[in-house]
Write a protein that holds these residues in place. Structure first.
Motif, mmCIF file in Angstrom:
data_model
loop_
_atom_site.group_PDB
_atom_site.id
_atom_site.type_symbol
_atom_site.label_atom_id
_atom_site.label_comp_id
_atom_site.label_asym_id
_atom_site.label_seq_id
_atom_site.Cartn_x
_atom_site.Cartn_y
_atom_site.Cartn_z
ATOM 1 N N ASP A 104 0.793 2.692 15.922
ATOM 2 C CA ASP A 104 1.828 3.217 16.879
ATOM 3 C C ASP A 104 3.215 4.395 16.255
ATOM 4 O O ASP A 104 2.909 3.878 15.045
ATOM 5 N N GLU A 105 4.169 4.250 17.007
ATOM 6 C CA GLU A 105 4.848 4.592 16.412
ATOM 7 C C GLU A 105 6.000 4.294 15.527
ATOM 8 O O GLU A 105 6.482 4.108 14.797
ATOM 9 N N ALA A 106 5.849 2.858 16.289
ATOM 10 C CA ALA A 106 6.429 1.727 15.313
ATOM 11 C C ALA A 106 5.928 1.698 14.021
ATOM 12 O O ALA A 106 6.776 1.641 12.986
ATOM 13 N N LEU A 107 4.600 1.307 14.110
ATOM 14 C CA LEU A 107 4.217 1.626 12.871
ATOM 15 C C LEU A 107 4.210 2.707 12.266
ATOM 16 O O LEU A 107 4.397 2.454 10.809
ATOM 17 N N ALA A 108 4.586 3.894 12.406
ATOM 18 C CA ALA A 108 4.685 5.265 11.803
ATOM 19 C C ALA A 108 6.187 5.084 11.238
ATOM 20 O O ALA A 108 6.342 5.821 9.790
ATOM 21 N N ARG A 109 7.176 4.567 11.520
ATOM 22 C CA ARG A 109 7.724 4.465 11.080
ATOM 23 C C ARG A 109 8.201 3.413 10.502
ATOM 24 O O ARG A 109 9.121 3.864 9.344
ATOM 25 N N LEU A 110 8.267 2.684 9.514
ATOM 26 C CA LEU A 110 7.560 1.669 8.715
ATOM 27 C C LEU A 110 7.434 2.033 7.362
ATOM 28 O O LEU A 110 6.648 3.130 7.558
ATOM 29 N N ASN A 111 8.050 1.662 6.526
ATOM 30 C CA ASN A 111 7.437 2.077 4.930
ATOM 31 C C ASN A 111 6.404 1.306 4.549
ATOM 32 O O ASN A 111 6.611 0.374 3.491
ATOM 33 N N THR A 112 4.557 2.105 4.765
ATOM 34 C CA THR A 112 3.926 1.245 4.339
ATOM 35 C C THR A 112 2.538 2.363 4.445
ATOM 36 O O THR A 112 2.678 3.073 4.905
ATOM 37 N N ARG A 113 1.794 2.042 3.901
ATOM 38 C CA ARG A 113 0.929 2.792 2.909
ATOM 39 C C ARG A 113 -0.299 2.668 3.818
ATOM 40 O O ARG A 113 -1.111 3.279 3.824
ATOM 41 N N LEU A 114 -0.481 1.399 4.934
ATOM 42 C CA LEU A 114 -1.876 1.138 5.899
ATOM 43 C C LEU A 114 -1.158 1.447 7.008
ATOM 44 O O LEU A 114 -0.764 0.814 7.728
#
Length: 297
Positions: free
Chosen positions: A243-253
């Protein structure tokens, strides 16, 4: 001899999209357990929905990096940076530990507050693990073990994979080999952690899934399931939706999370577990209640 498997999703509460994927993997698939953040952006959503699913085992995903503290920053000053958040990744955190810059009493206070927050919401915790596996550092593992004893939490994860082979396409195998090397480097800490937990009477199941984090394929899953030893094993997974919130996080997953939802809900995965006579359980050793798996059986 009986082979039992806990299929545990890390990162519950990270975002609503991640929560959606985890609950889909439980409701429609083979997921039996999840580890929830105490203070992430979608923790409240995760707790509310987990309370409606008594068949899902829930543990606390203890956090000392890549997040924000539960306690006021002034009480955990050695754990945070100038912005009031934890260090961005496990590397600077572990370096700070080795240099004596991390206050272990502050670690104990913060982790206690995280467990208290989840328990006070009404969830009965079945296990403890940690974001980015930082609790594997033996002095912190000792704290986590004491908290497991104090709160009567039966299981603490030792994030060391005792056996692993790389599977999948070329890119997946390359990533798996790199992660296998990092896993192997943890062996000295792992043995200390196993001994500490054993002395405390805290269970530490076999652990798999670290080598294939983010690159879990049907081939890798099948190989791991067929190689399961007798007793209880935990398979760590990271299902979710971007989702939009995950896409903004610093995560490779990212997309890998949705791929794992598909894998954990696919008919072939049910068939694999049935064919191998694997018993799905939670960390408290309760049998998992999955209507589709019972029907398939």
């Amino acid at each position: 001899m009986l082979r039992s498997l806990v299929i545990n999703a890390d990162d519950l509460g990270l975002t609503v999209g991640v929560n959606d994927g985890i609950f889909d993997a439980h409701d429609r698939g083979v997921l039996t357990s999840a580890s929830v953040f105490a203070n992430a952006r979608a923790t409240a959503d995760a707790v509310t929905r987990a309370l409606r699913r008594p068949s899902l085992g829930v543990g606390c995903h203890l956090t000392l990096v890549d997040g924000q503290p539960t306690l006021p920053p002034a009480r955990v000053s050695s754990l945070i940076e100038d912005d009031g958040r934890f260090r961005r990744s496990w590397k600077p955190f572990i370096v700070s530990c080795l240099l004596g810059r991390i206050s272990l009493p502050e670690v104990a206070q913060e982790l206690t507050a995280q467990i208290d927050r989840i328990r006070s919401a009404g969830l009965r915790l079945t296990h403890l693990d940690a974001h980015k596996h930082v609790h594997a550092y033996p002095p912190i593992f000792a704290i986590v073990t004491r908290l497991a004893e104090r709160f009567r939490i039966p299981v603490v994860r030792v994030p060391f994979e005792r056996w692993s082979n790389s599977h999948g396409d070329t890119t997946q195998r390359r990533t798996a080999r790199s992660q296998a090397l990092m896993n192997a480097a943890m062996l000295p800490w792992a043995w200390r952690d196993y001994r500490k937990a054993a002395r405390a009477g805290v269970r530490t199941p076999h652990f798999i899934g670290r080598t294939h984090t983010g690159v879990l394929s049907a081939q890798a899953l099948a190989a791991m399931v067929r190689a399961l030893p007798p007793g209880v094993t935990e398979l760590m997974v990271h299902p979710g939706y971007v989702d939009e919130a995950l896409a903004r996080l610093n995560t490779r997953l990212l997309d890998a999370r949705a791929d794992e939802v598909d894998l954990l809900t696919h008919a072939n995965t049910f068939d694999l577990l049935i064919d191998q006579r694997i018993t799905l359980i939670r960390h408290d050793l309760s049998l998992s209640e999955h209507r589709s798996l019972r029907h398939a059986s």
